[in-house]
Design a protein around this motif. Structure first.
Motif, PDB file in Angstrom:
ATOM      1  N   ASN A   1       0.666  -1.116  -0.148  1.00  8.74           N
ATOM      2  CA  ASN A   1       0.024  -0.084  -0.080  1.00  8.74           C
ATOM      3  C   ASN A   1       0.885   1.250  -0.022  1.00  8.74           C
ATOM      4  O   ASN A   1       0.287   2.147  -0.641  1.00  8.74           O
TER       5      ASN A   1
ATOM      6  N   TYR B   1       4.374  -1.666   3.565  1.00 12.20           N
ATOM      7  CA  TYR B   1       3.083  -1.753   4.401  1.00 12.20           C
ATOM      8  C   TYR B   1       2.066  -2.582   3.294  1.00 12.20           C
ATOM      9  O   TYR B   1       1.956  -2.140   2.204  1.00 12.20           O
TER      10      TYR B   1
ATOM     11  N   ASP C   1      -2.501  -1.719   4.575  1.00 10.98           N
ATOM     12  CA  ASP C   1      -1.718  -0.843   5.540  1.00 10.98           C
ATOM     13  C   ASP C   1      -1.196  -1.101   6.934  1.00 10.98           C
ATOM     14  O   ASP C   1      -0.965  -0.124   7.649  1.00 10.98           O
TER      15      ASP C   1
END
Length: 431
Positions: A229, A253, A257
């Motif tokens: 992400n 990430y 996230d």
């Protein structure tokens, strides 16, 4: 001052290839050889000491200390003519399916499902690199060099990996490269470092006194496989007075996230007359593997149809999938520290290379590994060399690390805890 800064920036930007010129340049490496390995086939490979490639790069002087630049670099597999290298052997990696025998199913049914799941997670003979079939998988970037630094955008080497490469005695190639014992927990089961990141922007500066720095940021779809992400990375280096050292940090990430793979690398080399000494430390942590969606997709495509055909109720299928999800999530956790040291010694037109690397697995499985390697590289000319390397990996507990090449991950030994050994002979030509 401006001319020195621009020259240094260009050198730092193309860390793994020659300096860019004022016009478009075609360049490449053709590298191939033969590897004899324990527990695997004798294999003709492409990209032993360096990944075989063809690239295009260039700069345009815009005046007042500004230059436009680009670099496109494609992977080339000399053994097959494709752009997708495979593992050096088809031995199955057992670690990801560790604990699956506790799945609440009759043993014959469970074993059949796990056999299919193993093939889905690790397809025999399937691509180990460049699964996306990207044309310019190795590099695809454009940028602007200014008097205050270079601004780049595209798919590029990550700052953390550049430091790892600086510290590796075998220069991220051959059967002796440090990366063969850092490829995830217990073998090539997950990424241990983001070598490149796509969908990224980067700022670089290299000062005339030898100090350099880089900052990289990637958005959605960034990282080596485009599974992040977001991605953040940076390094600080010093290249002067015989030193080529640095400290680098990468952090990705996952798609939710959550913090995924993060690595810290410290090390480099020091050159003194005929000697070149290498040392490095590498830390890897990952509690939310970005590859989990791929593994769950394997379950859905292989196991669910069999459960449905066998009349397993939907509620039971949900429970089984949850069991698989929890178990494989635990098996993808990485917590390891690794160190490596070695040397080069010049002899006439060649050099002797030797190194030792240790992977200290800090998870409950304690799947450590030790890599011993020695080799000789003989230069027939400035562009062409012959090399041979012998490597031995001593695996502990559930570790299955096996030697590979610059272009092909080693894969796995036949069984957990077995040693991985290889003898490699090859030729490399740069053009």
């Amino acid at each position: 001052m401006k001319k020195s800064l621009i020259a240094a920036l260009l050198g730092a930007t193309f860390a793994t290839s020659a300096l860019a010129q004022s016009s478009v340049q075609i360049y490449g490496i053709a590298d191939a050889g033969v590897m004899f390995q324990k527990g695997g086939p004798t294999k003709i490979y492409s990209g032993g000491a360096d990944g075989s490639r063809i690239g295009f790069k260039g700069t345009e002087d815009l005046g007042n200390g500004f230059k436009a630049m680009f670099n496109l670099e494609a992977r080339v597999e000399l053994d097959t003519g494709t752009q997708q290298p495979t593992l050096m052997n088809d031995n199955p990696g057992r670690y990801l399916l560790r604990g699956m025998n506790a799945m609440p199913l009759p043993a014959p049914v469970r074993d059949r499902l796990l056999t299919g799941l193993q093939a889905a997670i690790q397809p025999p003979g399937g691509p180990a690199v460049n699964q996306e079939r990207a044309l310019f998988d190795r590099m695809a970037m454009v940028g602007l060099v200014t008097p205050v630094g270079a601004f780049l955008i595209g798919r590029m080497y990550t700052p953390g990996y550049e430091v790892f490469n600086m510290a590796d005695t075998f220069e991220s190639g051959t059967a002796g490269t440090w990366g063969h014992v850092t490829g995830g927990t217990a073998g090539f089961t997950a990424l241990s470092a983001d070598i490149r990141s796509q969908e990224s922007v980067q700022y670089r500066i290299a000062l005339p006194n030898g100090i350099g720095a880089a900052l990289m940021y990637g958005g959605k779809g960034s990282g080596y496989l485009g599974r992040y992400n977001k991605f953040r990375a940076g390094h600080v280096t010093y290249k002067a007075n015989g030193f080529d050292v640095g400290v680098g940090y990468n952090h990705g990430y996952d798609r939710q996230d959550r913090p995924s793979l993060r690595t810290t690398t410290v090390g480099g080399s020091y050159t003194l007359n005929e000697w070149k000494i290498f040392a490095g430390f590498h830390s890897q942590r990952n509690t939310n593997s970005a590859l989990l969606p791929d593994y769950l997709a394997g379950w859905d495509s292989v196991v669910v149809p069999q459960l449905t055909a066998g009349g397993v109720p939907a509620a039971n299928q949900t429970a089984l999938r949850a069991f698989f999800s929890r178990t494989i999530a635990a098996n993808t956790v990485q917590d390891a520290n690794s160190y490596q040291f070695g040397l080069h010694y010049k002899i006439g037109s060649g050099r002797v290379m030797a190194s030792y690397a240790h992977q200290n697995d800090r998870t409950a499985s304690n799947s450590d590994a030790n890599l011993f390697a020695i080799g000789y590289d003989h230069f027939l000319s400035k562009r062409t060399d012959l090399y041979t390397v012998v490597a031995n990996i001593k695996n502990k507990n559930e570790a299955q690390y096996a030697p590979g090449t610059a272009g092909n991950p080693g894969g796995f030994t036949k069984g957990p805890g077995e040693d991985g050994r290889a003898l490699q002979v090859g030729i490399r030509h740069r053009f």
